[in-house]
Design a protein around this motif. Structure first.
Motif, PDB file in Angstrom:
ATOM      1  N   PRO A  41      10.352 -14.039  77.254  1.00 29.24           N
ATOM      2  CA  PRO A  41      11.608 -13.331  76.987  1.00 29.24           C
ATOM      3  C   PRO A  41      12.451 -14.099  75.963  1.00 29.24           C
ATOM      4  O   PRO A  41      12.436 -15.324  75.939  1.00 29.24           O
ATOM      5  CB  PRO A  41      12.322 -13.300  78.338  1.00 29.24           C
ATOM      6  N   LEU A  42      13.171 -13.347  75.128  1.00 28.45           N
ATOM      7  CA  LEU A  42      13.992 -13.966  74.085  1.00 28.45           C
ATOM      8  C   LEU A  42      15.475 -13.809  74.385  1.00 28.45           C
ATOM      9  O   LEU A  42      15.888 -12.896  75.109  1.00 28.45           O
ATOM     10  CB  LEU A  42      13.689 -13.324  72.724  1.00 28.45           C
ATOM     11  N   GLY A  43      16.256 -14.721  73.822  1.00 25.92           N
ATOM     12  CA  GLY A  43      17.714 -14.632  73.948  1.00 25.92           C
ATOM     13  C   GLY A  43      18.346 -14.851  72.588  1.00 25.92           C
ATOM     14  O   GLY A  43      17.663 -15.153  71.607  1.00 25.92           O
ATOM     15  N   ILE A  44      19.676 -14.692  72.530  1.00 24.41           N
ATOM     16  CA  ILE A  44      20.397 -14.870  71.259  1.00 24.41           C
ATOM     17  C   ILE A  44      21.580 -15.824  71.466  1.00 24.41           C
ATOM     18  O   ILE A  44      22.261 -15.766  72.482  1.00 24.41           O
ATOM     19  CB  ILE A  44      20.881 -13.510  70.683  1.00 24.41           C
ATOM     20  N   HIS A  45      21.775 -16.701  70.494  1.00 20.40           N
ATOM     21  CA  HIS A  45      22.914 -17.631  70.483  1.00 20.40           C
ATOM     22  C   HIS A  45      23.468 -17.578  69.067  1.00 20.40           C
ATOM     23  O   HIS A  45      22.863 -18.090  68.135  1.00 20.40           O
ATOM     24  CB  HIS A  45      22.410 -19.040  70.840  1.00 20.40           C
ATOM     25  N   ALA A  46      24.592 -16.880  68.896  1.00 21.89           N
ATOM     26  CA  ALA A  46      25.104 -16.639  67.547  1.00 21.89           C
ATOM     27  C   ALA A  46      26.447 -17.318  67.325  1.00 21.89           C
ATOM     28  O   ALA A  46      27.287 -17.353  68.219  1.00 21.89           O
ATOM     29  CB  ALA A  46      25.244 -15.138  67.310  1.00 21.89           C
ATOM     30  N   HIS A  47      26.616 -17.847  66.130  1.00 17.29           N
ATOM     31  CA  HIS A  47      27.921 -18.379  65.719  1.00 17.29           C
ATOM     32  C   HIS A  47      28.592 -17.380  64.788  1.00 17.29           C
ATOM     33  O   HIS A  47      27.960 -16.470  64.262  1.00 17.29           O
ATOM     34  CB  HIS A  47      27.759 -19.752  65.069  1.00 17.29           C
ATOM     35  N   ASN A  48      29.912 -17.597  64.586  1.00 17.79           N
ATOM     36  CA  ASN A  48      30.731 -16.525  64.013  1.00 17.79           C
ATOM     37  C   ASN A  48      31.169 -16.735  62.571  1.00 17.79           C
ATOM     38  O   ASN A  48      32.177 -16.204  62.153  1.00 17.79           O
ATOM     39  CB  ASN A  48      31.969 -16.354  64.906  1.00 17.79           C
ATOM     40  N   ASP A  49      30.406 -17.496  61.805  1.00 13.29           N
ATOM     41  CA  ASP A  49      30.874 -17.860  60.471  1.00 13.29           C
ATOM     42  C   ASP A  49      30.997 -16.678  59.517  1.00 13.29           C
ATOM     43  O   ASP A  49      31.779 -16.734  58.563  1.00 13.29           O
ATOM     44  CB  ASP A  49      29.968 -18.954  59.901  1.00 13.29           C
ATOM     45  N   GLY A  69       5.804 -23.565  78.335  1.00 12.56           N
ATOM     46  CA  GLY A  69       6.141 -22.826  79.557  1.00 12.56           C
ATOM     47  C   GLY A  69       7.604 -22.419  79.672  1.00 12.56           C
ATOM     48  O   GLY A  69       8.084 -22.112  80.777  1.00 12.56           O
ATOM     49  N   ALA A  70       8.327 -22.383  78.553  1.00 10.16           N
ATOM     50  CA  ALA A  70       9.760 -22.020  78.600  1.00 10.16           C
ATOM     51  C   ALA A  70       9.952 -20.662  79.279  1.00 10.16           C
ATOM     52  O   ALA A  70       9.143 -19.748  79.096  1.00 10.16           O
ATOM     53  CB  ALA A  70      10.323 -21.975  77.179  1.00 10.16           C
ATOM     54  N   ASP A  71      11.038 -20.538  80.062  1.00  6.93           N
ATOM     55  CA  ASP A  71      11.310 -19.273  80.752  1.00  6.93           C
ATOM     56  C   ASP A  71      12.008 -18.277  79.842  1.00  6.93           C
ATOM     57  O   ASP A  71      11.923 -17.070  80.062  1.00  6.93           O
ATOM     58  CB  ASP A  71      12.177 -19.540  81.984  1.00  6.93           C
ATOM     59  N   CYS A  72      12.733 -18.807  78.871  1.00  3.25           N
ATOM     60  CA  CYS A  72      13.380 -17.919  77.894  1.00  3.25           C
ATOM     61  C   CYS A  72      13.534 -18.729  76.611  1.00  3.25           C
ATOM     62  O   CYS A  72      13.825 -19.931  76.664  1.00  3.25           O
ATOM     63  CB  CYS A  72      14.748 -17.454  78.405  1.00  3.25           C
ATOM     64  N   ILE A  73      13.299 -18.095  75.475  1.00  3.27           N
ATOM     65  CA  ILE A  73      13.466 -18.775  74.187  1.00  3.27           C
ATOM     66  C   ILE A  73      14.638 -18.122  73.483  1.00  3.27           C
ATOM     67  O   ILE A  73      14.636 -16.902  73.253  1.00  3.27           O
ATOM     68  CB  ILE A  73      12.188 -18.678  73.338  1.00  3.27           C
ATOM     69  N   LYS A  88       8.800 -30.415  86.584  1.00  2.00           N
ATOM     70  CA  LYS A  88       9.753 -30.846  87.625  1.00  2.00           C
ATOM     71  C   LYS A  88      10.277 -29.634  88.408  1.00  2.00           C
ATOM     72  O   LYS A  88      11.234 -29.742  89.179  1.00  2.00           O
ATOM     73  CB  LYS A  88      10.947 -31.589  86.985  1.00  2.00           C
ATOM     74  N   GLY A  89       9.715 -28.485  88.150  1.00  2.00           N
ATOM     75  CA  GLY A  89      10.086 -27.295  88.920  1.00  2.00           C
ATOM     76  C   GLY A  89      11.367 -26.621  88.453  1.00  2.00           C
ATOM     77  O   GLY A  89      11.967 -25.837  89.192  1.00  2.00           O
ATOM     78  N   LEU A  90      11.800 -26.916  87.237  1.00  7.12           N
ATOM     79  CA  LEU A  90      13.073 -26.359  86.763  1.00  7.12           C
ATOM     80  C   LEU A  90      12.871 -25.061  85.984  1.00  7.12           C
ATOM     81  O   LEU A  90      11.788 -24.803  85.459  1.00  7.12           O
ATOM     82  CB  LEU A  90      13.756 -27.369  85.831  1.00  7.12           C
ATOM     83  N   THR A  91      13.937 -24.262  85.929  1.00  3.80           N
ATOM     84  CA  THR A  91      13.966 -23.141  84.988  1.00  3.80           C
ATOM     85  C   THR A  91      14.353 -23.749  83.642  1.00  3.80           C
ATOM     86  O   THR A  91      15.360 -24.460  83.544  1.00  3.80           O
ATOM     87  CB  THR A  91      15.022 -22.106  85.436  1.00  3.80           C
ATOM     88  N   VAL A  92      13.545 -23.493  82.619  1.00  5.51           N
ATOM     89  CA  VAL A  92      13.786 -24.144  81.328  1.00  5.51           C
ATOM     90  C   VAL A  92      14.038 -23.095  80.245  1.00  5.51           C
ATOM     91  O   VAL A  92      13.218 -22.212  80.007  1.00  5.51           O
ATOM     92  CB  VAL A  92      12.582 -25.024  80.914  1.00  5.51           C
TER      93      VAL A  92
END
Ligand SMILES: [Zn+2]
Length: 539
Positions: A202-210, A170-174, A137-141
């Motif tokens: 390209p990779l990213g980070i999503h961290a929780h604070n436990d 085809g993800a733009d960032c994981i 659909k032409g989106l950045t995913v």
């Protein structure tokens, strides 16, 4: 040139899963505007498939004109055995009308088998096909790999297959997620290394604070090559919260040399952090690093004396870089330097040393009797004013009497408690005697004092009490304990705090009340002109 890190804010989605955090649609729109001004690259607005409020937000967000930030809508992969093109949740994502969408999927075999209740292969299919559908659909995913670190620990091969599926789609960032928040920075680095060898995306980070490591884990991920950091303002989020962007951004820029926001925008960080807490209706945590009110507050006399000589002696950065300010607190731990600093803050170029010494002695004496000036700047300022020999207060108490009466009226069945106060005050040469009833003894006293003063000083009517706190200081003493009363007053946009302390709660309240009104009278120039008039903004 410094490499640049993309910041992805999820305050409006993951942040609202924090206890006590809730935003209206209008709040959310205002926060998006603020984050855009701050220069955040991606702002996740919500999960349109999960609740009508978020769907409404995306409808209204179409009208926003943002200069930098791209709005992202959040959702999950299609259901097992389902097709992405007929999945209601994915169709809602398309309806949101954003250029960026983020979907979450499973990477931990335990979750695939026991929570999603499907096969490992079917999970890989829905990841791949959901990402590919949105890409078509032409989106950045962006793909959020939920529980990636726990999944990697349990079954590294499978966790890596899951992100390979997203890459094939085809993800733009994981984004590798430490969803349960229990990983250590060393583990994050190691897993990042392995993941980046497996996919070229390209990779990213999503961290929780436990484990209180969300910020450390995010920085470790960046060191290991993450191009995107996700987090929330003030670290709001489920359980112990998400990674706090208000700490991550300055650490990346000021300590690690990454490009992130413009320098001018970084100087707005404190303002935006406080703005978001205001809209969340949560008091701003003073101990937040970088942006908290205490982040650059100095209390000990030795520290203050050193910071006066050399600002950086007890500060890790210049507070102005993040839009915060240095503060000096007044307490029994103060030295003369604290008093001199405060005098300068009030615009008094020269406070004679002897007088500073006298004020300091008075602070220490009063603090030993239960006063506390750290949270009552207005009372402290009055202390300085009163140290002038020629100071004449705008009013003086002659005496007061408070009556509390509990009785049962024959006409009504309920018992009633009545409070009445009589106050005698001197204003100049006049002596005024008033009485008033109130909802309780303190309220009655407040009413009677105002009644007495209004005829001389009409500005008294502007003042309202916005907070009244009572603290028992020596709890073991029971009803004979020393009591501290802290009052916050407001008039228009201004707020100030005063303190009183006594073994008698009415007396302690009187001291704080009288200080509050005297302060406002000085501030509005109603009292005798004095070289020490407090016509500077209240810090
Ligand atoms: Zn999360």
């Amino acid at each position: 040139m410094a490499s640049s890190i993309q910041v992805y804010d999820t305050t409006l989605r993951d942040g609202t899963q924090g206890e006590g955090v809730s935003f209206s649609v209008e709040d959310k729109l205002q926060i998006v505007r603020k984050l855009d001004e701050l220069g955040i690259h991606y702002v996740e607005g919500g999960w349109p498939g999960s609740n009508p409020k978020d769907a409404e937000f995306f409808k209204q967000a179409r009208g926003l004109s943002l200069s930098r930030a791209l709005l992202a809508a959040f959702g999950s992969t299609c259901r097992p055995k389902g097709r992405p093109e007929s999945d209601p949740n994915l169709l809602e994502l398309l309806n949101a009308g954003t250029l960026v969408v983020t979907i979450v999927g499973k990477s931990w075999d335990l979750h695939v088998n026991r929570v999603l209740e499907t096969t490992l292969n079917e999970n890989l299919r829905i990841i791949r096909e959901s990402v590919a559908f949105l890409k078509s659909k032409g989106l950045t995913v962006f793909y959020d790999a939920e529980h990636f670190f726990d999944g990697f620990k349990a079954n590294a091969h499978y966790a890596l297959s899951a992100i390979k599926a997203a890459a094939e789609g085809g993800a733009d960032c994981i984004i590798l997620c430490d969803t349960n928040g229990g990983s250590l920075p060393s583990q994050v680095s190691e897993v990042f290394q392995r993941a980046s060898e497996s996919v070229a995306t390209p990779l990213g980070i999503h961290a929780h604070n436990d484990g209180e490591l969300a910020v450390a884990n995010s920085l470790a991920a960046v060191r290991s090559g993450a191009a995107q950091v996700q987090g929330t303002m003030n670290g709001y989020g489920e359980r112990c919260g998400n990674a706090n962007l208000c700490s991550i951004i300055p650490n990346l820029m000021l300590k690690m040399g990454y490009a992130c926001l413009d320098d001018g925008q970084l100087a707005r960080l404190t303002e935006v952090s406080r703005y978001v807490s205001e809209l969340a209706n949560l008091s701003h945590n003073p101990q937040l690093p970088y942006v908290g009110a205490s982040a650059f507050a100095h209390k000990g006399g030795l520290h203050v004396a050193a910071t006066i000589k050399c600002e950086e002696s007890y500060q890790h950065i210049n507070p102005a870089q993040v839009g915060n300010t240095q503060r000096v607190l007044i307490s029994e731990l103060s030295g003369r330097g604290n008093i001199m600093y405060k005098a300068r803050e009030l615009g008094l170029a020269s406070l004679p040393k002897a007088r500073a010494q006298a004020v300091l002695a008075r602070v220490k004496d009063l603090e030993s009797k239960g006063f506390q000036f750290e949270g009552a700047e207005a009372s402290f300022q009055l202390l300085m004013v009163r140290s002038q020999e020629d100071y004449r207060p705008p009013f003086e108490l002659v005496d007061f009497m408070v009556v509390v009466e509990k009785h049962r009226r024959p006409s009504r069945r309920a018992e009633e408690t009545l409070s009445e106060a009589m106050v005698k005050v001197r204003v100049g040469d006049a002596e005024v005697h008033t009485a008033a009833e109130g909802k309780g003894p303190v309220n009655a006293l407040d009413q009677a004092l105002r009644k007495a003063l209004t005829q001389f000083y009409p500005v008294v009517a502007q003042v309202r009490l916005s907070d009244y706190k009572v603290r028992i200081l020596n709890e073991g003493a029971g009803t004979e304990a020393q009591i501290r009363v802290l009052i916050e007053s407001r008039a228009g946009d201004e707020a100030w705090n005063t303190v009183g302390s006594s073994a008698n709660i009415i007396d302690a309240s009187w001291l704080a009340l009288a200080d509050s009104l005297e302060y406002w009278l000085l501030k509005t120039h109603q009292a005798n002109p004095s070289p020490l008039l407090l016509d500077h903004s209240i810090p």
